[in-house]
Write a protein that holds these residues in place. Structure first.
Motif, PDB file in Angstrom:
ATOM      1  N   THR A  79       0.861  -1.183   0.000  1.00  0.00           N
ATOM      2  CA  THR A  79       0.000   0.000   0.000  1.00  0.00           C
ATOM      3  C   THR A  79       0.892   1.227   0.000  1.00  0.00           C
ATOM      4  O   THR A  79       1.905   1.259   0.698  1.00  0.00           O
ATOM      5  N   ASN A 103      -2.865   3.741  -3.404  1.00  0.00           N
ATOM      6  CA  ASN A 103      -2.706   2.508  -4.171  1.00  0.00           C
ATOM      7  C   ASN A 103      -2.672   1.290  -3.261  1.00  0.00           C
ATOM      8  O   ASN A 103      -2.084   1.339  -2.177  1.00  0.00           O
ATOM      9  N   ALA A 104      -3.268   0.203  -3.734  1.00  0.00           N
ATOM     10  CA  ALA A 104      -3.174  -1.099  -3.069  1.00  0.00           C
ATOM     11  C   ALA A 104      -2.764  -2.112  -4.132  1.00  0.00           C
ATOM     12  O   ALA A 104      -3.329  -2.142  -5.222  1.00  0.00           O
ATOM     13  N   THR A 123      -3.780  -4.450  -8.900  1.00  0.00           N
ATOM     14  CA  THR A 123      -3.542  -3.120  -8.343  1.00  0.00           C
ATOM     15  C   THR A 123      -4.829  -2.314  -8.418  1.00  0.00           C
ATOM     16  O   THR A 123      -5.493  -2.280  -9.462  1.00  0.00           O
TER      17      THR A 123
END
Length: 149
Positions: A79, A103-104, A123
């Motif tokens: 992350t 973002n992950a 993503t």
């Protein structure tokens, strides 16, 4: 820590301008167990311009990544926050464009034998742009098979 200096020289008459800039990447990895780690990282750099407007940008990122290796599986969850701040005023907007992202990222790699692997990658990103029509949610998923040499 890395501290590279990048230079790009394009041929004479190219619509893309030559580029020079520094990059600073910091990070540390902590071993939780012999098979799992946590990484903390940060980057501040200047990236090469977009071709559409020759506008280079400052790139800042802060993140946390967890990795687990078990038997033939290698899994990571990452992350991070990212920020792109363009150096010049974008003519169409009349101001300096800035993009924030949350973002992950998940990656699972399976290696049944040493010479090949299968991989799943996903993503999810939420971008927030300085102009009202520029926000974006992005999902990217991929499956792959590869060879190790």
């Amino acid at each position: 820590m890395t501290l590279p200096y990048k230079i790009s020289n394009y041929k004479s008459g190219s619509p893309v301008e030559d580029f020079e800039g520094w990059e600073v990447v910091l990070g540390d990895r902590y071993y939780i167990t012999p098979v799992s780690t946590i990484e903390i990282y940060a980057e501040r750099s200047i990236k090469e311009e977009r071709i559409i407007d020759n506008n280079s940008y400052y790139y800042t990122v802060f993140g946390l990544k967890y990795t687990l290796r078990h038997n033939r599986f290698n899994t990571s969850i990452d992350t991070y926050y990212s920020n792109l701040e363009f150096r010049n005023v974008t003519e169409a907007l009349g101001f300096v464009e800035e993009i924030d992202g949350v973002n992950a990222h998940v990656n699972v790699k399976y290696t049944p034998q040493n010479w090949w692997f299968a991989e799943f990658d996903y993503t999810y990103t939420i971008f927030d742009n300085t102009f009202s029509l520029g926000d974006l949610n992005k999902n990217v998923a991929s499956l792959g098979v590869g060879l190790n040499f």
